[in-house]
Write a protein that holds these residues in place. Structure first.
Motif, PDB file in Angstrom:
ATOM      1  N   ARG A 413       0.652  -1.042  -0.084  1.00 40.66           N
ATOM      2  CA  ARG A 413       0.017  -0.090  -0.057  1.00 40.66           C
ATOM      3  C   ARG A 413       0.615   1.234   0.019  1.00 40.66           C
ATOM      4  N   LEU A 414       1.921   1.142   0.689  1.00 44.67           N
ATOM      5  CA  LEU A 414       2.936   2.451   0.834  1.00 44.67           C
ATOM      6  C   LEU A 414       3.623   2.540  -0.431  1.00 44.67           C
ATOM      7  N   ARG A 415       3.819   1.585  -1.306  1.00 46.43           N
ATOM      8  CA  ARG A 415       4.601   1.669  -2.636  1.00 46.43           C
ATOM      9  C   ARG A 415       4.169   3.007  -3.442  1.00 46.43           C
ATOM     10  N   ALA A 416       3.014   3.206  -3.318  1.00 45.39           N
ATOM     11  CA  ALA A 416       2.369   4.392  -4.298  1.00 45.39           C
ATOM     12  C   ALA A 416       2.599   5.885  -3.700  1.00 45.39           C
ATOM     13  N   HIS A 417       2.964   5.924  -2.329  1.00 46.26           N
ATOM     14  CA  HIS A 417       3.418   7.141  -1.702  1.00 46.26           C
ATOM     15  C   HIS A 417       4.828   7.722  -2.027  1.00 46.26           C
ATOM     16  N   ALA A 418       4.906   8.936  -2.026  1.00 48.06           N
ATOM     17  CA  ALA A 418       6.381   9.353  -2.299  1.00 48.06           C
ATOM     18  C   ALA A 418       7.355   8.899  -1.257  1.00 48.06           C
ATOM     19  N   ASP A 419       6.738   9.293   0.090  1.00 49.95           N
ATOM     20  CA  ASP A 419       7.729   8.644   1.271  1.00 49.95           C
ATOM     21  C   ASP A 419       7.180   7.374   1.787  1.00 49.95           C
ATOM     22  N   GLN A 423       8.013   5.828   5.412  1.00 56.25           N
ATOM     23  CA  GLN A 423       7.128   5.264   6.356  1.00 56.25           C
ATOM     24  C   GLN A 423       6.980   3.832   6.854  1.00 56.25           C
ATOM     25  N   PHE A 424       7.213   2.899   5.923  1.00 58.17           N
ATOM     26  CA  PHE A 424       7.071   1.575   6.195  1.00 58.17           C
ATOM     27  C   PHE A 424       8.539   1.343   6.900  1.00 58.17           C
ATOM     28  N   VAL A 425       9.728   1.967   7.066  1.00 60.97           N
ATOM     29  CA  VAL A 425      10.744   1.991   7.688  1.00 60.97           C
ATOM     30  C   VAL A 425      10.435   2.188   9.183  1.00 60.97           C
ATOM     31  N   ALA A 426       9.713   3.415   9.264  1.00 64.85           N
ATOM     32  CA  ALA A 426       9.455   3.632  10.651  1.00 64.85           C
ATOM     33  C   ALA A 426       8.541   2.548  11.323  1.00 64.85           C
ATOM     34  N   ILE A 427       7.644   1.962  10.538  1.00 63.26           N
ATOM     35  CA  ILE A 427       7.005   0.829  11.187  1.00 63.26           C
ATOM     36  C   ILE A 427       7.960  -0.321  11.476  1.00 63.26           C
ATOM     37  N   LEU A 428       8.887  -0.604  10.781  1.00 60.73           N
ATOM     38  CA  LEU A 428       9.887  -1.823  11.136  1.00 60.73           C
ATOM     39  C   LEU A 428      10.721  -1.689  12.260  1.00 60.73           C
ATOM     40  N   SER A 453      -1.211   4.386   6.752  1.00 63.60           N
ATOM     41  CA  SER A 453       0.154   5.251   6.909  1.00 63.60           C
ATOM     42  C   SER A 453       0.774   4.812   8.210  1.00 63.60           C
ATOM     43  N   ALA A 454       1.973   4.976   8.375  1.00 66.79           N
ATOM     44  CA  ALA A 454       2.844   4.764   9.192  1.00 66.79           C
ATOM     45  C   ALA A 454       2.305   5.076  10.744  1.00 66.79           C
ATOM     46  N   ASP A 455       1.762   6.552  10.778  1.00 60.11           N
ATOM     47  CA  ASP A 455       1.311   7.163  11.872  1.00 60.11           C
ATOM     48  C   ASP A 455      -0.096   6.385  12.359  1.00 60.11           C
ATOM     49  N   ALA A 456      -0.900   5.856  11.421  1.00 66.29           N
ATOM     50  CA  ALA A 456      -1.947   5.006  12.123  1.00 66.29           C
ATOM     51  C   ALA A 456      -1.517   3.691  12.698  1.00 66.29           C
ATOM     52  N   VAL A 457      -0.545   3.013  12.167  1.00 63.54           N
ATOM     53  CA  VAL A 457      -0.089   1.806  12.404  1.00 63.54           C
ATOM     54  C   VAL A 457       0.648   1.816  13.754  1.00 63.54           C
ATOM     55  N   LEU A 458       1.547   3.139  14.270  1.00 59.94           N
ATOM     56  CA  LEU A 458       2.248   3.368  15.117  1.00 59.94           C
ATOM     57  C   LEU A 458       1.219   3.853  16.291  1.00 59.94           C
TER      58      LEU A 458
END
Length: 501
Positions: A413-419, A423-428, A453-458
């Motif tokens: 899902r995050l592949r389409a976002h510019a950053d 964001q995925f690294v922040a989740i990892l 988004s990473a904010d939602a997951v965190l």
């Protein structure tokens, strides 16, 4: 020379009342030969020269015998050729040809070599006294590929029970693993082990029986209370039981070519076949009993009880590269990023690779037996990824990363976002602290709420951690108050009176 058929014809014709003259004329033989065949009971006549004249060599026989005796005492690789011996005799005055020397030397070696090395003494061993170890090379098909495997043979000398185990190499860690499986299979170990002079066990060979054994191999023997014994070089008869077993096992178990998917399947089958063979094969000395019966009643009670597994590894010191890789046996393995550029201790086991830094494990992989392959653990690169999130897209360790389902869907899902990579690294980055299961649960919850988004997951991860009730701390009995304190606020009014004064 009269052949058997000619003698038979002479005697049959004589029984038909034919005269010697008639027999001689019909068979075209002299009357002397016919009389010899009739008067003798022999069925064949052959002329053998009693003395072979050697006019040139006879004067040098004593010297040639001495030279041949010297060569026989040497190992085969150090013996002079017959041509060199002939040239030495020519230098001492021999004027004859090479063929006479060659014929005499070959007859001499045939007579004396058989006496010196072709006769052996049968060996007998007490129950639990000794076992013999050896390797053989066999051809099998693993997963459809023709492969040559190295088979370890461990044989108990008294009961003749044995175990076969296949490996990709003959290295020291494979020797350790074969011993561990054998001792578990037998239920114990013998007091003495008989080996050839393999490099994984013997470091140096001296005159006679003196040997210097490998330090790690001595640790294995010390753990299992074994006294190692090495045979003389080129003296396979000293461990003749296991030498003969190699040929027997090849004909019995490895023909036709075995076909298995994995080496583990092959070893499981070999172990079962060793059990079946012991249950049905007759003992070579006690012919009325099976090998299994002799093992259970005589050998097994005399074995040293199994003392537990020996940590059988081969350790080398290597340097972790700046790309967090260490090299061993033509392959590379990833390690934790914090040890990049440092000296680490790599321990090679029969089935795995473990890497340590000052006694702390920093990597562990399943061992690879191919060549020029790189085995990654993507989690080793997580600290580097936190500083360089752009490496997530083209980084080789992350190319075929086997992530849990929730994390894999969030990444897509995050592949389409510019950053999206950041964001995925922040989740990892939350995995080392919260744990993979908690992060995976937060990803699944975010996907069900259609939040990517990473904010939602965190945020969901933090909520899940806050909802947990605090753990209660039990109070020791000695710290419990006997008299509970009473709250009396009227005591503060006395302080106000003092302030008025």
């Amino acid at each position: 020379m009269l052949i058997v058929e000619t003698i038979a014809k002479i005697r049959r014709l004589f029984r038909e009342h034919r005269s010697i003259r008639e027999i001689s004329r019909e068979l075209r033989l002299s009357r002397k030969v016919v009389r010899k065949a009739l008067r003798s009971d022999k069925t064949a006549f052959a002329y053998k020269r009693q003395h072979q004249p050697r006019p040139q060599l006879d004067g040098h026989i004593a010297r040639l015998d001495a030279l041949l005796a010297e060569e026989l005492a040497k190992p085969k690789r150090e013996r002079l050729s017959l041509t060199r011996l002939f040239e030495g005799l020519r230098a001492e005055g021999y004027a004859g040809g090479y063929d006479a020397v060659r014929r005499y030397a070959q007859r001499w070696f045939t007579e004396h070599a058989a006496t010196a090395a072709g006769v052996f003494v049968p060996l007998a061993f007490a129950p639990g006294e000794a076992y013999q170890f050896d390797w053989s090379h066999e051809t099998v098909r693993l997963a459809g590929v023709t492969t040559q495997v190295k088979v370890a043979h461990i044989r108990l000398c008294h009961s003749r029970r044995f175990l076969l185990r296949a490996y990709p190499r003959e290295t020291q860690e494979m020797v350790f693993d074969a011993h561990e499986h054998a001792f578990r299979f037998f239920g114990g170990s013998c007091r003495r082990g008989i080996y050839d002079n393999m490099r994984t066990a013997v470091s140096a060979i001296f005159v006679g029986r003196q040997r210097t054994f490998n330090r790690r191999f001595l640790q294995l023997c010390s753990h299992h209370l074994i006294e190692p014994t090495a045979c003389n070089p080129s003296a396979g008869w000293e461990k003749g039981q296991v030498e003969n077993q190699v040929r027997t096992a090849r004909n019995r178990f490895f023909k036709p070519v075995l076909r298995f998917e994995t080496l583990a399947d092959l070893n499981h089958w070999l172990e079962e076949q060793c059990r079946l063979w012991a249950a049905t094969a007759a003992h070579p000395v006690q012919r009325d009993r099976t090998v299994q019966a002799v093992f259970e009643t005589e050998d097994q009670p005399a074995l040293i009880p199994y003392r537990g597994a020996f940590d059988g590894f081969h350790e080398v010191e290597v340097v972790a590269s700046k790309t967090c890789l260490v090299r061993y046996d033509y392959n590379r393995y990833s390690v934790a990023a914090r040890v990049a550029g440092r000296h680490v201790q790599l321990r090679a086991y029969a089935d795995r690779i473990a890497v340590f830094l000052n006694g702390e494990i920093v990597a562990e992989h399943r061992r690879c037996f191919g060549r020029y392959q790189t085995i990654f653990n993507a989690w080793h690169y997580l600290p580097v990824l936190a500083r360089k999130p752009g490496a997530l897209r083209n980084g080789e360790p992350f190319r075929d990363w086997d992530l849990p389902c929730g994390l894999a869907q969030i990444r897509e899902r995050l592949r389409a976002h510019a950053d999206g990579d950041r964001q995925f690294v922040a989740i990892l980055s939350a995995v080392p602290e919260a744990g993979l299961e908690a992060v995976e649960a937060a990803c699944i919850a975010a996907l069900s709420a259609r939040l990517f988004s990473a904010d939602a997951v965190l945020n969901l991860l933090a909520r899940g951690r806050e909802s947990l009730p605090p753990t209660s701390v039990p109070t020791p009995a000695g710290l419990t108050l006997g008299i509970e304190p009473a709250a009396d606020c009227a005591r503060y009014d006395g302080l106000r009176a003092l302030e008025a004064i």
